[in-house]
Design a protein around this motif. Structure first.
Motif, short mmCIF file in Angstrom:
data_model
loop_
_atom_site.label_atom_id
_atom_site.label_comp_id
_atom_site.label_asym_id
_atom_site.label_seq_id
_atom_site.Cartn_x
_atom_site.Cartn_y
_atom_site.Cartn_z
N LEU A 322 19.30 30.15 64.85
CA LEU A 322 19.45 30.00 66.31
C LEU A 322 21.21 29.24 66.11
O LEU A 322 22.19 29.37 66.66
CB LEU A 322 19.28 30.24 66.79
CG LEU A 322 18.26 30.95 67.34
CD1 LEU A 322 17.25 31.04 68.85
CD2 LEU A 322 18.88 32.14 67.64
N GLY A 323 21.45 28.37 65.24
CA GLY A 323 22.23 27.40 65.61
C GLY A 323 21.47 26.01 66.43
O GLY A 323 19.93 26.00 67.09
N LEU A 324 21.77 24.95 66.82
CA LEU A 324 20.83 23.95 67.40
C LEU A 324 21.19 24.02 68.76
O LEU A 324 20.41 23.71 69.23
CB LEU A 324 21.53 22.08 67.44
CG LEU A 324 21.16 21.28 67.38
CD1 LEU A 324 19.77 21.17 66.57
CD2 LEU A 324 21.67 19.61 66.91
N GLU A 325 22.36 23.99 68.76
CA GLU A 325 22.65 24.53 71.32
C GLU A 325 21.78 26.01 71.24
O GLU A 325 21.12 25.34 72.27
CB GLU A 325 23.62 24.47 71.42
CG GLU A 325 24.94 23.30 70.80
CD GLU A 325 23.88 21.73 71.81
OE1 GLU A 325 23.82 21.98 72.99
OE2 GLU A 325 23.94 20.96 70.94
N LYS A 326 21.82 27.21 70.67
CA LYS A 326 20.87 27.86 71.04
C LYS A 326 19.78 27.56 71.43
O LYS A 326 18.93 28.21 72.01
CB LYS A 326 21.43 29.49 70.71
CG LYS A 326 22.92 29.01 70.66
CD LYS A 326 23.26 29.66 71.93
CE LYS A 326 24.46 30.28 72.37
NZ LYS A 326 24.91 30.13 73.58
N SER A 327 18.70 26.67 70.11
CA SER A 327 17.38 26.94 69.84
C SER A 327 17.40 25.52 70.76
O SER A 327 16.32 25.72 71.78
CB SER A 327 17.42 25.48 68.43
OG SER A 327 18.19 26.86 67.51
N ARG A 328 18.18 24.48 71.60
CA ARG A 328 17.39 23.50 72.56
C ARG A 328 17.68 24.90 73.91
O ARG A 328 16.75 24.38 75.04
CB ARG A 328 19.14 22.90 72.00
CG ARG A 328 18.97 21.03 71.61
CD ARG A 328 19.95 20.11 71.73
NE ARG A 328 19.49 19.60 71.10
CZ ARG A 328 20.42 18.63 70.46
NH1 ARG A 328 22.01 19.10 70.88
NH2 ARG A 328 20.52 18.20 69.47
N GLU A 329 18.53 25.88 73.85
CA GLU A 329 18.80 26.74 75.18
C GLU A 329 17.21 27.13 74.95
O GLU A 329 17.06 27.93 75.61
CB GLU A 329 19.72 27.67 75.11
CG GLU A 329 21.36 27.03 75.51
CD GLU A 329 22.03 27.97 75.10
OE1 GLU A 329 21.98 29.01 74.99
OE2 GLU A 329 23.64 27.42 74.91
N PHE A 330 16.95 27.61 74.21
CA PHE A 330 16.18 28.69 73.78
C PHE A 330 14.57 28.05 74.45
O PHE A 330 13.70 28.11 75.15
CB PHE A 330 15.82 29.04 72.38
CG PHE A 330 13.99 29.43 72.41
CD1 PHE A 330 13.90 30.71 73.52
CD2 PHE A 330 13.67 30.01 71.07
CE1 PHE A 330 12.75 31.68 72.81
CE2 PHE A 330 12.53 31.08 70.63
CZ PHE A 330 11.91 31.34 71.79
N ALA A 331 14.68 26.14 74.02
CA ALA A 331 13.52 25.63 74.87
C ALA A 331 13.20 25.44 76.07
O ALA A 331 12.46 25.23 76.62
CB ALA A 331 13.45 24.36 73.59
N GLU A 332 14.44 25.54 76.51
CA GLU A 332 15.30 25.28 77.48
C GLU A 332 14.16 26.89 78.57
O GLU A 332 13.23 26.85 79.60
CB GLU A 332 15.66 25.05 78.47
CG GLU A 332 16.31 24.03 77.96
CD GLU A 332 16.03 22.84 78.88
OE1 GLU A 332 14.51 23.39 80.77
OE2 GLU A 332 16.77 21.55 78.65
N LYS A 333 14.35 27.65 78.17
CA LYS A 333 13.67 28.99 78.64
C LYS A 333 12.16 28.60 78.55
O LYS A 333 11.47 29.75 79.43
CB LYS A 333 14.55 30.40 77.69
CG LYS A 333 16.15 30.89 77.83
CD LYS A 333 15.64 30.70 79.76
CE LYS A 333 17.30 31.80 80.41
NZ LYS A 333 17.21 32.29 81.58
N LEU A 334 11.48 28.46 77.29
CA LEU A 334 10.39 28.58 77.96
C LEU A 334 9.57 27.43 78.36
O LEU A 334 8.75 28.14 79.02
CB LEU A 334 10.15 28.27 75.88
CG LEU A 334 10.01 29.25 74.97
CD1 LEU A 334 10.13 28.64 73.41
CD2 LEU A 334 9.49 30.40 75.08
N LEU A 335 10.32 26.47 78.38
CA LEU A 335 9.91 25.41 79.41
C LEU A 335 9.70 25.99 80.50
O LEU A 335 9.02 25.98 81.60
CB LEU A 335 10.28 24.12 79.43
CG LEU A 335 10.49 22.82 80.56
CD1 LEU A 335 8.59 22.88 79.98
CD2 LEU A 335 11.79 21.73 80.37
N SER A 336 10.83 27.10 81.03
CA SER A 336 11.08 27.44 82.33
C SER A 336 9.57 28.31 82.31
O SER A 336 9.09 28.65 83.67
CB SER A 336 12.18 28.10 82.82
OG SER A 336 12.15 28.87 83.87
#
Length: 365
Positions: A322-336
């Motif tokens: 996904l790339g680093l930034e999209k991975s971070r966005e994915f992490a935020e979605k999972l947290l939500s």
């Protein structure tokens, strides 16, 4: 390698998404339920690359997370220390078991187990044997994962790995013994306090043991490890769905078991247990996404283990796909999504689980 079948990625194989009573309905209803959950989780992946995510807010106020984790880790460490004899033969095996089990660690899985028990109204003592057991299983997985035939690592929790100190044969047997001890510890009647419900507790223990066994066996942790080994160094492009399968099984399954068995032993209802199951799956996948990010952004000294191992061994990771930034966005979605599963619980009682989700999302090692 045989072709990968997409149905193998079903989360239902880790453990049921709905209570057993509901499963007694038509096959069509069960299929519809699976499809609903599958769509929901696929949507998380799809929207991670497209939707902005607001900055995370504090889960609750007035809760001292560091004090909570320190208290639970100390209690779990006492239970673990008491579980393995220090001087009884075979001395080499027991010494290696204690070295691996008491080498430190954040005790996230035991904390999740204890917190889940509390959120459904149970006492900590009811879940402490299970909390110790999941840490034994986790340590077993680390000891075996570090072996030369697996990930071949020589650093774990800031110390030389078990096979480096004691040799490969003892390390293999250490993992085997810890796995056996985990189930023995949960099954022993004298592991539990006298105030348990004598009528309901035995059935809860059997159900919890079955849950743990399923989540770490050939449909859980071991399955994820096998597929991970098959894909390491492969020239085949690994699809996102298969990477999700690996980590839902290899990493998330034990986190799921930790939460679910705590809720079972605490006397939770089927609805409460399934909500907590979905919370655990979200934070389990979140844990691995964050682990992948840390592997490429932190040093070995900061992590307490060898940094850059995934890149060096050509493993497929979320940053790689996904790339680093999209991975971070994915992490935020999972947290939500994890927070959403806790919305139906009392917000004061559920504070530890909310903060644990935040901790997993924003940890630095």
């Amino acid at each position: 390698m045989a072709a990968f079948h997409p149905l193998a990625a079903s989360r239902v194989r880790i453990s049921p998404l709905i209570p057993a009573a509901a499963m007694a309905g038509t096959a069509g209803a069960a299929a519809a339920s699976y499809a609903q959950h599958r769509r929901r989780f696929c949507a998380i992946v799809a929207t991670a690359a497209a939707s902005p995510v607001p900055a995370a807010a504090a889960a609750t106020t007035g809760f001292d997370f560091n004090a909570y984790m320190g208290e639970k880790a100390a209690a779990v460490n006492r239970a673990l220390d008491a579980s393995i004899p220090a001087d009884e033969p075979p001395a080499a095996l027991h010494e290696a078991m204690r070295y691996a089990l008491l080498a430190g660690g954040k005790r996230v899985r035991p904390a999740l187990c204890l917190a889940a028990c509390a959120v459904v109204g149970g006492r900590e003592a009811w879940a402490m044997p299970a909390a110790a057991a999941v840490e034994m299983v986790h340590t077993m997985s680390l000891v075996h994962d570090d072996l030369p035939c697996m990930d071949d690592d020589d650093l774990r929790r800031g110390k030389p790995t078990c096979h480096v100190v004691y040799g490969e044969p003892i390390a293999v047997l250490t993992g085997d013994a810890l796995l056996s001890l985990s189930f023995h510890h949960m099954a022993r009647f004298d592991s539990y306090p006298p105030d348990i419900d004598a009528d309901k507790h035995p059935a809860r223990v059997v159900r919890a043991i079955g849950e743990l066994a399923r989540c770490i066996g050939s449909e859980g942790l071991v399955a994820g490890q096998v597929v991970d080994l098959e894909m390491t160094g492969s020239t085949e492009t690994v699809p996102l769905e298969r990477l999700e399968y690996i980590h839902l099984h290899k990493t998330a399954a034990l986190l799921e078991a930790s939460v679910v068995i705590g809720a079972i032993l605490g006397g939770g209802s089927d609805e409460q247990i399934e909500n907590l199951r979905m919370y655990a799956r979200s934070i389990g996948l979140l844990f691995q996404v964050v682990d992948d990010i840390l592997d490429v952004t932190k040093s070995s000294e900061e992590l307490g283990k060898t940094a850059g191992k995934d890149l060096a061994s050509d493993k497929t990771t979320y940053p790689k796909l996904l790339g680093l930034e999209k991975s971070r966005e994915f992490a935020e979605k999972l947290l939500s999504d994890a927070r959403e599963q806790l919305s139906g619980f009392d917000q004061e009682t559920v504070a530890p689980l909310l903060h644990l989700a935040n901790y997993i999302a924003y940890r630095q090692n």
